[in-house]
Motif scaffolding. Structure first.
Motif, PDB file in Angstrom:
ATOM      1  N   ASP A 171      23.048  44.172  44.479  1.00 23.14           N
ATOM      2  CA  ASP A 171      24.176  45.066  44.741  1.00 23.14           C
ATOM      3  C   ASP A 171      24.850  44.779  46.073  1.00 23.14           C
ATOM      4  O   ASP A 171      25.976  45.221  46.302  1.00 23.14           O
ATOM      5  CB  ASP A 171      23.711  46.525  44.721  1.00 23.14           C
ATOM      6  N   SER A 172      24.179  44.049  46.970  1.00 22.33           N
ATOM      7  CA  SER A 172      24.780  43.763  48.277  1.00 22.33           C
ATOM      8  C   SER A 172      25.864  42.694  48.188  1.00 22.33           C
ATOM      9  O   SER A 172      26.652  42.558  49.132  1.00 22.33           O
ATOM     10  CB  SER A 172      23.710  43.330  49.273  1.00 22.33           C
ATOM     11  N   TYR A 173      25.919  41.949  47.086  1.00 23.53           N
ATOM     12  CA  TYR A 173      26.911  40.872  46.987  1.00 23.53           C
ATOM     13  C   TYR A 173      27.677  40.844  45.668  1.00 23.53           C
ATOM     14  O   TYR A 173      28.739  40.235  45.571  1.00 23.53           O
ATOM     15  CB  TYR A 173      26.253  39.507  47.201  1.00 23.53           C
ATOM     16  N   ARG A 174      27.183  41.511  44.606  1.00 21.53           N
ATOM     17  CA  ARG A 174      27.762  41.302  43.270  1.00 21.53           C
ATOM     18  C   ARG A 174      29.077  42.051  43.073  1.00 21.53           C
ATOM     19  O   ARG A 174      29.393  43.004  43.793  1.00 21.53           O
ATOM     20  CB  ARG A 174      26.763  41.737  42.201  1.00 21.53           C
ATOM     21  N   TYR A 175      29.845  41.578  42.068  1.00 25.59           N
ATOM     22  CA  TYR A 175      31.053  42.257  41.623  1.00 25.59           C
ATOM     23  C   TYR A 175      30.681  43.161  40.459  1.00 25.59           C
ATOM     24  O   TYR A 175      30.163  42.696  39.445  1.00 25.59           O
ATOM     25  CB  TYR A 175      32.129  41.257  41.211  1.00 25.59           C
ATOM     26  N   GLY A 176      30.979  44.473  40.613  1.00 22.69           N
ATOM     27  CA  GLY A 176      30.560  45.450  39.618  1.00 22.69           C
ATOM     28  C   GLY A 176      31.560  45.717  38.518  1.00 22.69           C
ATOM     29  O   GLY A 176      31.286  46.517  37.615  1.00 22.69           O
TER      30      GLY A 176
ATOM     31  N   LEU B  43      40.983  48.457  40.692  1.00 23.49           N
ATOM     32  CA  LEU B  43      41.688  49.441  41.505  1.00 23.49           C
ATOM     33  C   LEU B  43      42.922  49.974  40.778  1.00 23.49           C
ATOM     34  O   LEU B  43      43.416  49.337  39.828  1.00 23.49           O
ATOM     35  CB  LEU B  43      42.113  48.806  42.826  1.00 23.49           C
ATOM     36  N   PRO B  44      43.451  51.143  41.181  1.00 24.19           N
ATOM     37  CA  PRO B  44      44.676  51.669  40.558  1.00 24.19           C
ATOM     38  C   PRO B  44      45.845  50.697  40.610  1.00 24.19           C
ATOM     39  O   PRO B  44      46.735  50.736  39.750  1.00 24.19           O
ATOM     40  CB  PRO B  44      44.969  52.931  41.400  1.00 24.19           C
ATOM     41  N   SER B  45      45.824  49.799  41.590  1.00 17.38           N
ATOM     42  CA  SER B  45      46.890  48.797  41.690  1.00 17.38           C
ATOM     43  C   SER B  45      46.802  47.746  40.597  1.00 17.38           C
ATOM     44  O   SER B  45      47.722  46.950  40.427  1.00 17.38           O
ATOM     45  CB  SER B  45      46.822  48.105  43.041  1.00 17.38           C
ATOM     46  N   GLY B  46      45.683  47.736  39.856  1.00 13.38           N
ATOM     47  CA  GLY B  46      45.460  46.724  38.838  1.00 13.38           C
ATOM     48  C   GLY B  46      44.666  45.532  39.326  1.00 13.38           C
ATOM     49  O   GLY B  46      44.294  44.664  38.522  1.00 13.38           O
ATOM     50  N   LEU B  47      44.403  45.482  40.623  1.00 14.93           N
ATOM     51  CA  LEU B  47      43.618  44.385  41.190  1.00 14.93           C
ATOM     52  C   LEU B  47      42.130  44.736  41.163  1.00 14.93           C
ATOM     53  O   LEU B  47      41.759  45.911  41.253  1.00 14.93           O
ATOM     54  CB  LEU B  47      44.056  44.113  42.633  1.00 14.93           C
ATOM     55  N   PRO B  48      41.279  43.731  41.040  1.00 22.36           N
ATOM     56  CA  PRO B  48      39.838  44.014  41.079  1.00 22.36           C
ATOM     57  C   PRO B  48      39.427  44.544  42.449  1.00 22.36           C
ATOM     58  O   PRO B  48      39.978  44.161  43.481  1.00 22.36           O
ATOM     59  CB  PRO B  48      39.200  42.643  40.815  1.00 22.36           C
ATOM     60  N   ALA B  49      38.449  45.424  42.461  1.00 22.80           N
ATOM     61  CA  ALA B  49      37.943  45.983  43.716  1.00 22.80           C
ATOM     62  C   ALA B  49      37.160  44.922  44.473  1.00 22.80           C
ATOM     63  O   ALA B  49      36.525  44.048  43.868  1.00 22.80           O
ATOM     64  CB  ALA B  49      37.059  47.190  43.426  1.00 22.80           C
ATOM     65  N   PRO B  50      37.174  44.984  45.811  1.00 20.15           N
ATOM     66  CA  PRO B  50      36.399  44.001  46.587  1.00 20.15           C
ATOM     67  C   PRO B  50      34.906  44.170  46.334  1.00 20.15           C
ATOM     68  O   PRO B  50      34.382  45.286  46.359  1.00 20.15           O
ATOM     69  CB  PRO B  50      36.758  44.330  48.035  1.00 20.15           C
ATOM     70  N   PRO B  51      34.192  43.070  46.070  1.00 24.04           N
ATOM     71  CA  PRO B  51      32.761  43.157  45.760  1.00 24.04           C
ATOM     72  C   PRO B  51      31.897  43.097  47.005  1.00 24.04           C
ATOM     73  O   PRO B  51      32.354  42.733  48.094  1.00 24.04           O
ATOM     74  CB  PRO B  51      32.533  41.924  44.896  1.00 24.04           C
ATOM     75  N   GLY B  52      30.634  43.437  46.847  1.00 26.87           N
ATOM     76  CA  GLY B  52      29.675  43.307  47.937  1.00 26.87           C
ATOM     77  C   GLY B  52      29.724  44.478  48.895  1.00 26.87           C
ATOM     78  O   GLY B  52      30.641  45.312  48.868  1.00 26.87           O
ATOM     79  N   ALA B  53      28.698  44.569  49.727  1.00 25.57           N
ATOM     80  CA  ALA B  53      28.618  45.630  50.723  1.00 25.57           C
ATOM     81  C   ALA B  53      29.774  45.485  51.702  1.00 25.57           C
ATOM     82  O   ALA B  53      29.981  44.419  52.280  1.00 25.57           O
ATOM     83  CB  ALA B  53      27.284  45.578  51.449  1.00 25.57           C
ATOM     84  N   GLN B  54      30.525  46.569  51.881  1.00 22.47           N
ATOM     85  CA  GLN B  54      31.620  46.545  52.844  1.00 22.47           C
ATOM     86  C   GLN B  54      31.093  46.219  54.238  1.00 22.47           C
ATOM     87  O   GLN B  54      30.065  46.731  54.658  1.00 22.47           O
ATOM     88  CB  GLN B  54      32.321  47.895  52.854  1.00 22.47           C
ATOM     89  N   VAL B  55      31.760  45.366  54.953  1.00 21.42           N
ATOM     90  CA  VAL B  55      31.556  44.854  56.298  1.00 21.42           C
ATOM     91  C   VAL B  55      30.655  43.629  56.324  1.00 21.42           C
ATOM     92  O   VAL B  55      30.833  42.745  57.139  1.00 21.42           O
ATOM     93  CB  VAL B  55      31.008  45.909  57.292  1.00 21.42           C
ATOM     94  N   PHE B  56      29.668  43.526  55.424  1.00 20.95           N
ATOM     95  CA  PHE B  56      28.725  42.404  55.471  1.00 20.95           C
ATOM     96  C   PHE B  56      28.153  42.193  54.069  1.00 20.95           C
ATOM     97  O   PHE B  56      27.077  42.702  53.754  1.00 20.95           O
ATOM     98  CB  PHE B  56      27.604  42.706  56.464  1.00 20.95           C
ATOM     99  N   PRO B  57      28.855  41.450  53.201  1.00 22.01           N
ATOM    100  CA  PRO B  57      28.274  41.161  51.879  1.00 22.01           C
ATOM    101  C   PRO B  57      26.972  40.382  52.024  1.00 22.01           C
ATOM    102  O   PRO B  57      26.836  39.527  52.900  1.00 22.01           O
ATOM    103  CB  PRO B  57      29.355  40.309  51.207  1.00 22.01           C
ATOM    104  N   GLY B  58      26.009  40.692  51.182  1.00 24.37           N
ATOM    105  CA  GLY B  58      24.701  40.071  51.303  1.00 24.37           C
ATOM    106  C   GLY B  58      24.701  38.592  50.953  1.00 24.37           C
ATOM    107  O   GLY B  58      25.603  38.071  50.275  1.00 24.37           O
ATOM    108  N   PHE B  59      23.674  37.901  51.426  1.00 24.90           N
ATOM    109  CA  PHE B  59      23.485  36.500  51.058  1.00 24.90           C
ATOM    110  C   PHE B  59      23.036  36.423  49.598  1.00 24.90           C
ATOM    111  O   PHE B  59      22.243  37.243  49.128  1.00 24.90           O
ATOM    112  CB  PHE B  59      22.438  35.852  51.958  1.00 24.90           C
TER     113      PHE B  59
END
Length: 830
Positions: A450-455, A459-475
């Motif tokens: 869950d620290s790095y994956r795309y779930g 978003l309402p804009s139609g774009l995919p939400a940013p994946p990974g933990a906000q500020v520091f996506p996991g290795f």
């Protein structure tokens, strides 16, 4: 001499030839406790009786008392106010660099200074600095893993020394000499906090806003308590065991700006009423929150027959918490149901640092032999708190294990030293030969999925939400690695007085690395004493710095959506197929040429040294710019790499020239009834020029052609550190009273922008520290003091350079941005 790659079959011949070579270096004292003429040094020379003002290159000697008489127990900070050539900027909002901060010597990179403990190589930290701070791309030794209570003296060689010690000693050597006490001890308690006011520049509120700017702030924070103790124990008739322990509890400082941005979604077309009441000082921009526990032991004992056994060991655990940029409630990165008022993501690394060294010295005929085996490891594991994975949605966790990395080093040494009488020379010839074998390892381990994956959330804009933990996506598992390399080397050095006035020293070293090949380095140093009051010294040498395992193997990946299409943005290993397609090659060693010329003057009790130097470095290893343009993406796709959106990688290719002058004046005097004084005035003048930047044919052929090393990074090397720095240190003692006055003037620094109009100049600034001491009894001593007495800050960035309000001061500020620190200290000796 210039760095050379040597065929393996020549190494033996070069080692034999190196019997006619040696290294001498060391020389200026900046302590109130030892006089320059009496201080024997060991760094850069293997002559057992060489004193600090009698050597062929400059060394500063800093005593334990000097380290103690500051308001900090942080080794790097204490050194930075004692030495004008050493700088310790304190960046914030820089991920792991908030926790492990590197220092620099003579304006070089942090990993171009070699750190020794008792003249043995210290292991580096596992962190490679990949953010836009001083030392970007480097992995340096963490000096703050060594408690000041275990230190006897620190010798800082301000001269290249690769021929004597091997890789990394391009700008100089820091040698920490540990206590060897059989008796006595001291317990010290230090407590302090920040008492400060600062001003900031703030942007205008949006039209129709219900809130207004605040341009000043008073803070009382950063409470820091440190408890340290050392104790000397006798072993038999001649042995010793010196133990030291230290515990530090540091609260965070907050020096964020006032966030004028809209925080909440509009309500019926109007600003949410909460906009007028929310705390807009919403950033942790400053010193991290930290708890740190350290143990250190140093021991030695005679075995009889001229043999001696020795060893030391250390362990430190450091838990830190620092922050990233604030995520507003209105931002796409937030989920209102989880954080109605937005959130401040926290980066919480745990650092474990271990070391152990054991050795034995003995006499074999006329040879003084020494062998040792040392091991060190640094591990950094990241937990990301108070955050979320936006792409998972409302069921996202708010805390993640993001993985981490470790670095370890095993070193085996064998050295022999002897003195050979030669009638034709004015002194015996000191001959030293030796060999070293080193094994280094680097491991990178993945975080939880869950620290790095795309779930899958859109978003309402139609774009995919940013994946990974906000500020520091996991290795990711694909980033994980476990690699090792080996290095073997042989050296020889010779030192002697050719005449009564002329001292000569020569050193040669050959090394072979399993990953990049061979290196041959040499050094010649001379000193001529015209009389007892005046001498000249000079040196010429070539050096090298091997690419670190961290630079060769660090990699991380994040998913970015560009026009709704997911792309993998990666820091590639240099041997990754994508990096190779972009022009990357296996990393080679950095090569340097150092020359210096200096003078030593003694005028009664006063000593003055002036040393000019020039350091030319070829093929510096740098971290490239982020290569994510459409031209790069199209090129990568054309080579068959689908879904890769670009990235960055380490590469050789930057050439620099650094010129500078160090000046140190030391003068103790006895003023009778007015007390004893010890004055040190020191200055460093340094200028670095980038003479070449890397290019690859693959990227040069693109239209538009991306730049591998752009103006921000070029100007960071050239102007990101003070071009001059002045130190004045005055110690006074009268009976039970004592005091220290210290003033440090930092020269102009440039915080570069993407274009000239966005450059920001930090004007020169003087920071004053004061401390008063009183000996209640022979055992109990009290002190009160203030660092940065006049509460100086660097200039505040304009809103155009601080659009979030989170970071009102530049990370290039050479003395940080925390303000006045007031402290008290009690020390009880026994």
């Amino acid at each position: 001499m210039h760095g050379t790659i040597v065929p393996k079959k020549h190494i033996l011949a070069l080692t034999i030839a190196s019997l006619f070579a040696s290294g001498a270096a060391t020389a200026q004292v900046v302590t109130a406790d030892d006089t320059a003429t009496a201080t024997v040094v060991v760094t850069g020379t293997r002559v057992a009786t060489r004193t600090a003002l009698d050597t062929a290159a400059p060394v500063d000697v800093i005593s334990a008392e000097t380290l103690k008489n500051t308001g900090t127990t942080e080794m790097n900070q204490a050194l930075s106010v004692a030495l004008p050539s050493l700088n310790f900027p304190r960046p914030g909002l820089a991920d792991g660099t908030d926790t492990i901060r590197p220092a620099t010597l003579r304006g070089m990179a942090p990993d171009q200074t070699l750190v020794l403990v008792n003249s043995k190589r210290r292991h580096a930290s596992s962190l490679v600095n990949v953010n836009g701070t001083i030392g970007r791309g480097s992995a340096a030794v963490d000096m703050n893993t060594i408690p000041t209570s275990i230190v006897k003296t620190i010798e800082v060689l301000r001269d290249g020394a690769a021929a004597q010690y091997g890789s990394d000693a391009i700008s100089g050597v820091v040698n920490v000499r540990l206590r060897t006490d059989r008796t006595g001890g001291e317990a010290t308690v230090t407590y302090g906090e920040r008492d400060t006011d600062y001003d900031i520049l703030t942007s205008a509120a949006p039209a129709g806003a219900t809130w207004s700017a605040k341009n000043s702030r008073k803070r009382n924070d950063g409470e820091t308590a440190t408890v340290g103790i050392w104790k000397g124990l006798a072993i038999g008739e001649s042995g010793f065991l010196t133990l030291a322990a230290e515990y530090k509890d540091q609260k965070r400082t907050e020096r964020g700006g006032y966030d004028m941005r809209q925080q909440y979604p509009l309500v019926n077309g109007r600003f949410d009423p909460r906009e007028a009441t929310i705390d807009r000082f919403n950033a942790w921009y400053g010193e991290p929150e930290m708890t740190q526990a350290t143990l250190f032991a140093n021991a030695g004992n005679n075995l009889g027959g001229g043999a001696r056994i020795y060893g030391w060991a250390s362990y430190q655990n450091r838990d830190a918490r620092s922050a990233g940029f604030f995520r507003r409630a209105i931002q796409d990165q937030n989920i209102i149901s989880i954080y109605p008022n937005g959130f401040l993501p926290i980066i919480a690394p745990t650092v474990d640092d271990y070391s152990a060294t054991a050795g034995v010295s003995w006499m074999a005929g006329d040879w003084a032999m020494d062998t040792s085996l040392g091991y060190g490891k640094n591990k950094m594991a990241f937990t990301i708190e108070n955050t979320l994975n936006r792409s998972i949605g409302p069921n996202s966790k708010t805390e993640f294990d993001a993985g981490g990395f470790s670095y370890d080093q095993l070193v085996l040494n064998l050295t022999g030293v002897r003195s050979v009488d030669m009638a034709s020379l004015a002194s015996p010839v000191n001959v030293a030969v030796g060999a070293e074998a080193r094994r280094e390892g680097y491991k990178l381990f993945a975080g939880e999925p869950d620290s790095y994956r795309y779930g899958g959330v859109v978003l309402p804009s139609g774009l995919p939400a940013p994946p990974g933990a906000q500020v520091f996506p996991g290795f990711r598992p694909a980033n994980a690695s476990n690699t090792h390399r080996t290095a073997i080397g042989a050296f020889a050095d010779v030192e002697a007085n050719l005449t009564k006035e002329l001292l000569a020293s020569v050193a040669v070293r050959a090394e072979h690395y399993s990953d990049f090949g061979d290196s041959l380095t040499g050094k010649l140093a001379l000193r001529y004493d015209f009389n007892k009051s005046f001498a000249l010294r000079a040196s010429a040498q070539n050096g090298f710095r091997a690419p670190s395992p961290q630079q060769q193997n660090f990699t991380t990946t994040s998913t970015n959506f560009i026009d709704g299409i997911p792309y993998e943005i990666t820091t590639f290993k240099p041997n990754d197929p994508v990096a190779i397609a972009l022009g990357a090659k296996p990393l080679d060693a950095e090569k340097s040429t150092n020359v210096s010329l200096g003078g030593i003057m003694r005028l009664g009790g006063m000593s003055v040294t002036v040393d000019a130097y020039r350091i030319d470095i070829e093929d510096r290893i740098i971290l490239s710019e982020n290569l994510t343009s459409a031209a790069v993406r199209n090129f990568i796709t054309s080579r068959g790499f689908i879904g890769v959106g670009g990235g960055r990688f380490f590469i050789n290719g930057v050439d620099t020239t650094t010129r500078g002058v160090d000046v140190v004046m030391s003068m103790p005097w006895n003023a009778g009834d007015s007390g004893k004084f010890d004055l040190t005035l020191a200055a460093n003048f340094s200028d670095t020029e980038v003479t070449k930047v890397p290019v690859t044919a693959q990227l040069a052929a693109l239209n538009p052609a991306p730049v591998l090393f752009d103006r921000i990074n070029v100007l960071s090397l050239e102007q990101g550190q003070p071009k001059n720095k002045f130190n004045a240190n005055l110690n006074w003692k009268l009976g039970q009273w004592g005091a220290t006055f210290r003033a440090t003037r930092y020269g102009k620094v440039l915080a570069p922008g993407t274009s000239a109009p966005l450059d920001f100049v930090l004007d020169p600034q003087t920071v004053v520290d004061l401390e008063a001491r009183y000996a209640v009894t022979r055992q109990l001593n009290l002190a009160i003091g203030a660092d940065n007495v006049f509460d100086e800050y660097p200039a505040s960035l304009p809103p155009a350079l601080n659009t979030t309000g989170n970071a009102p001061f530049s990370n290039f500020a050479p003395y940080g941005r925390s303000g006045r620190f007031i402290y008290v200290r009690a020390a009880y000796s026994f």
